[in-house]
Design a protein around this motif. Structure first.
Motif: not given
Length: 205
Positions: A106-123
């Protein structure tokens, strides 16, 4: 033999997920998520005891007592939870091995990466070098590649992928799901040679 419980990072990811404002799940999945963070021990009758133990959870109010009670018995019937009597007064409810696997799915299926409001300029650069044998590693490599594509990573080279957002916990969770943690590396970089191209790919300022 009982399988190992979730790693600390997986538990953190699971806890953040179940407490998030966007959490949506059936009563059964809600109980599975709750039990994945630790077994429930209580005194008294089964249904009231579980209701009381889960009452402090953020999304408890989404389910009425009847839904939760039905979920308890359905989970038991499907061998996803086990109910253990401890002495004459205490009852413990915990996930079975099958229940643990269902939570991971269930966790694997619903896993997402959260996009912050401001990018921290790191890769965030993901590198993996998974063996070609036995065959299960080939399957793991292909599944890992498909999942990180869905998570929004961009492929820089054959086994080198990049994402501009914090994602270590999510990637370790995925790697753990395929038992390939020791074959991956995550690098955080503040500057890349061709980052202007990547900024366009990710619509970054």
């Amino acid at each position: 033999m009982r399988k190992p419980s979730f790693s600390k990072k997986s538990q953190n990811l699971l806890e953040n997920f179940i407490e998030s404002d966007t959490f949506t799940a059936t009563a059964g999945k809600f109980l599975l998520m709750t039990l994945a963070l630790g077994g429930i021990v209580f005194a008294g009758a089964l249904a009231p005891g579980i209701l009381l133990a889960t009452k402090k959870k953020k999304h408890f109010h989404k389910y009425n007592p009847k839904q939760l009670q039905n979920a308890i018995y359905n989970l038991k019937k499907r061998n996803l939870i086990e109910i253990i009597q401890e002495g004459n007064t205490k009852t413990k409810v915990r996930l079975t091995n099958k229940g643990n696997e269902r939570v991971r799915e269930f966790c694997f299926e619903t896993l997402r990466i959260t996009k912050p409001k401001r990018w921290d300029k790191k890769w965030r650069i993901l590198i993996f070098d998974i063996p070609t044998s036995p065959k299960i590693y080939n399957q793991a490599r292909n599944a890992l590649r498909e999942k990180i594509k869905k998570l929004g990573f961009y492929q820089m080279q054959k086994s080198v992928w990049v994402c501009p957002y914090e994602c270590e916990d999510e990637i370790l969770f995925v790697a753990e799901a395929f038992s390939v943690q020791k074959y991956i590396e995550i690098i955080t970089a503040e500057k890349l040679l061709h980052e202007n191209y990547l900024k366009k790919k990710f619509n970054l300022n």
